[in-house]
Design a protein around this motif. Structure first.
Motif, PDB file in Angstrom:
ATOM      1  N   THR A 237      46.766   6.968  36.475  1.00 18.58           N
ATOM      2  CA  THR A 237      48.066   7.009  35.783  1.00 18.58           C
ATOM      3  C   THR A 237      47.742   5.887  34.831  1.00 18.58           C
ATOM      4  N   ALA A 238      47.384   4.698  35.097  1.00 15.97           N
ATOM      5  CA  ALA A 238      47.103   3.709  34.158  1.00 15.97           C
ATOM      6  C   ALA A 238      46.018   4.141  32.924  1.00 15.97           C
ATOM      7  N   ASP A 239      45.079   4.818  33.153  1.00 15.29           N
ATOM      8  CA  ASP A 239      44.094   5.221  32.243  1.00 15.29           C
ATOM      9  C   ASP A 239      44.855   6.266  31.200  1.00 15.29           C
ATOM     10  N   ASN A 240      45.757   7.084  32.007  1.00 15.78           N
ATOM     11  CA  ASN A 240      46.370   7.848  31.045  1.00 15.78           C
ATOM     12  C   ASN A 240      47.280   7.148  29.994  1.00 15.78           C
ATOM     13  N   LEU A 241      48.105   6.289  30.477  1.00 19.57           N
ATOM     14  CA  LEU A 241      48.960   5.241  29.861  1.00 19.57           C
ATOM     15  C   LEU A 241      48.283   4.697  28.811  1.00 19.57           C
ATOM     16  N   GLU A 242      46.929   4.098  29.064  1.00 18.70           N
ATOM     17  CA  GLU A 242      46.269   3.477  27.927  1.00 18.70           C
ATOM     18  C   GLU A 242      45.802   4.458  26.861  1.00 18.70           C
ATOM     19  N   ASP A 243      45.298   5.588  27.263  1.00 22.19           N
ATOM     20  CA  ASP A 243      44.957   6.713  26.418  1.00 22.19           C
ATOM     21  C   ASP A 243      46.159   6.882  25.389  1.00 22.19           C
ATOM     22  N   THR A 244      47.190   6.980  26.180  1.00 24.96           N
ATOM     23  CA  THR A 244      48.414   7.275  25.186  1.00 24.96           C
ATOM     24  C   THR A 244      48.760   6.025  24.177  1.00 24.96           C
TER      25      THR A 244
ATOM     26  N   ASN B 299      52.569   2.795  16.584  1.00 24.34           N
ATOM     27  CA  ASN B 299      53.644   1.533  16.636  1.00 24.34           C
ATOM     28  C   ASN B 299      53.033   0.467  17.417  1.00 24.34           C
ATOM     29  N   GLU B 300      52.625  -0.627  17.080  1.00 15.59           N
ATOM     30  CA  GLU B 300      52.214  -1.595  17.966  1.00 15.59           C
ATOM     31  C   GLU B 300      53.009  -2.100  19.123  1.00 15.59           C
ATOM     32  N   ALA B 301      54.390  -2.070  18.856  1.00 16.55           N
ATOM     33  CA  ALA B 301      55.300  -2.604  20.027  1.00 16.55           C
ATOM     34  C   ALA B 301      55.056  -1.550  21.212  1.00 16.55           C
ATOM     35  N   THR B 302      55.215  -0.131  20.678  1.00 14.47           N
ATOM     36  CA  THR B 302      55.047   0.741  21.886  1.00 14.47           C
ATOM     37  C   THR B 302      53.694   0.884  22.727  1.00 14.47           C
ATOM     38  N   GLU B 303      52.568   0.459  21.595  1.00 12.41           N
ATOM     39  CA  GLU B 303      51.285   0.574  22.384  1.00 12.41           C
ATOM     40  C   GLU B 303      51.303  -0.516  23.244  1.00 12.41           C
ATOM     41  N   HIS B 304      51.741  -1.712  22.854  1.00 15.19           N
ATOM     42  CA  HIS B 304      51.837  -2.979  23.758  1.00 15.19           C
ATOM     43  C   HIS B 304      52.553  -2.632  24.913  1.00 15.19           C
ATOM     44  N   ALA B 305      53.661  -2.039  24.741  1.00 18.67           N
ATOM     45  CA  ALA B 305      54.365  -1.600  26.201  1.00 18.67           C
ATOM     46  C   ALA B 305      53.894  -0.760  27.060  1.00 18.67           C
ATOM     47  N   LEU B 306      53.056   0.055  26.422  1.00 14.72           N
ATOM     48  CA  LEU B 306      52.499   1.165  27.366  1.00 14.72           C
ATOM     49  C   LEU B 306      51.157   0.304  27.949  1.00 14.72           C
ATOM     50  N   GLU B 307      50.576  -0.391  27.375  1.00 10.06           N
ATOM     51  CA  GLU B 307      49.527  -1.227  28.170  1.00 10.06           C
ATOM     52  C   GLU B 307      50.139  -2.009  29.132  1.00 10.06           C
ATOM     53  N   ASN B 308      51.044  -2.770  28.994  1.00  7.70           N
ATOM     54  CA  ASN B 308      51.660  -3.505  29.941  1.00  7.70           C
ATOM     55  C   ASN B 308      52.136  -2.552  31.158  1.00  7.70           C
ATOM     56  N   GLN B 309      52.642  -1.369  30.949  1.00  4.24           N
ATOM     57  CA  GLN B 309      52.762  -0.572  31.913  1.00  4.24           C
ATOM     58  C   GLN B 309      51.788  -0.137  32.751  1.00  4.24           C
ATOM     59  N   ALA B 310      50.721   0.085  31.791  1.00  4.41           N
ATOM     60  CA  ALA B 310      49.474   0.481  32.464  1.00  4.41           C
ATOM     61  C   ALA B 310      48.979  -0.545  33.570  1.00  4.41           C
ATOM     62  N   ASP B 311      48.853  -1.798  33.174  1.00  2.00           N
ATOM     63  CA  ASP B 311      48.730  -3.039  33.818  1.00  2.00           C
ATOM     64  C   ASP B 311      49.318  -3.072  35.280  1.00  2.00           C
ATOM     65  N   ALA B 312      50.661  -2.750  35.022  1.00  3.88           N
ATOM     66  CA  ALA B 312      51.729  -2.720  36.178  1.00  3.88           C
ATOM     67  C   ALA B 312      51.247  -1.586  37.046  1.00  3.88           C
ATOM     68  N   VAL B 313      50.991  -0.543  36.684  1.00  3.17           N
ATOM     69  CA  VAL B 313      50.749   0.626  37.523  1.00  3.17           C
ATOM     70  C   VAL B 313      49.653   0.325  38.499  1.00  3.17           C
ATOM     71  N   GLY B 314      48.500  -0.268  37.677  1.00  2.00           N
ATOM     72  CA  GLY B 314      47.166  -0.667  38.191  1.00  2.00           C
ATOM     73  C   GLY B 314      47.346  -1.327  39.362  1.00  2.00           C
ATOM     74  N   GLU B 315      48.223  -2.746  39.108  1.00  2.00           N
ATOM     75  CA  GLU B 315      48.375  -3.613  40.256  1.00  2.00           C
ATOM     76  C   GLU B 315      49.128  -3.228  41.345  1.00  2.00           C
ATOM     77  N   ALA B 316      50.037  -2.223  41.043  1.00  2.23           N
ATOM     78  CA  ALA B 316      50.969  -2.030  42.122  1.00  2.23           C
ATOM     79  C   ALA B 316      50.012  -0.990  42.828  1.00  2.23           C
ATOM     80  N   GLY B 317      49.408  -0.137  42.685  1.00  2.00           N
ATOM     81  CA  GLY B 317      48.582   0.685  43.129  1.00  2.00           C
ATOM     82  C   GLY B 317      47.433   0.172  44.031  1.00  2.00           C
ATOM     83  N   GLU B 318      46.988  -1.369  43.320  1.00  2.00           N
ATOM     84  CA  GLU B 318      45.974  -1.927  44.394  1.00  2.00           C
ATOM     85  C   GLU B 318      46.625  -2.735  45.503  1.00  2.00           C
ATOM     86  N   GLU B 319      47.982  -3.089  45.294  1.00  2.00           N
ATOM     87  CA  GLU B 319      48.638  -3.587  46.189  1.00  2.00           C
ATOM     88  C   GLU B 319      49.262  -2.744  47.354  1.00  2.00           C
TER      89      GLU B 319
END
Length: 83
Positions: free
Chosen positions: A38-45, A51-71
């Motif tokens: 899921t995080a990889d797909n978000l990063e690809d998107t 749009n830089e703001a949208t890109e940054h928001a998706l990257e942050n969401q990808a990081d959060a998904v990855g961390e939540a999955g690990e936890e």
């Protein structure tokens, strides 16, 4: 097509890894793998966004998904070891 290949590889790896694992470990691995995909797909998107703001928001969401999955995977493993 890229997502399909990634999913097929992940399923194959999960099947091989599952041979010598407890059911709880398999669940934890699946949680982790799903979060990573899921995080990889978000990063690809994010990479495709103009749009830089949208890109940054998706990257942050990808990081959060990855961390939540690990936890969640770690919590599943910890619960299995507590038994």
């Amino acid at each position: 097509m890229k997502i399909t290949k990634t999913l097929a590889v992940a399923v194959g790896i999960a099947a091989l890894a599952a041979c010598n694992q407890s059911p709880q470990e398999q669940v934890a691995d699946n949680i982790e793998e799903n979060a990573e995909m899921t995080a990889d797909n978000l990063e690809d998107t994010a990479d495709m966004m103009g749009n830089e703001a949208t890109e940054h928001a998706l990257e942050n969401q990808a990081d959060a998904v990855g961390e939540a999955g690990e936890e969640n995977a770690d919590a599943t493993r910890d619960a299995a070891h507590a038994d």
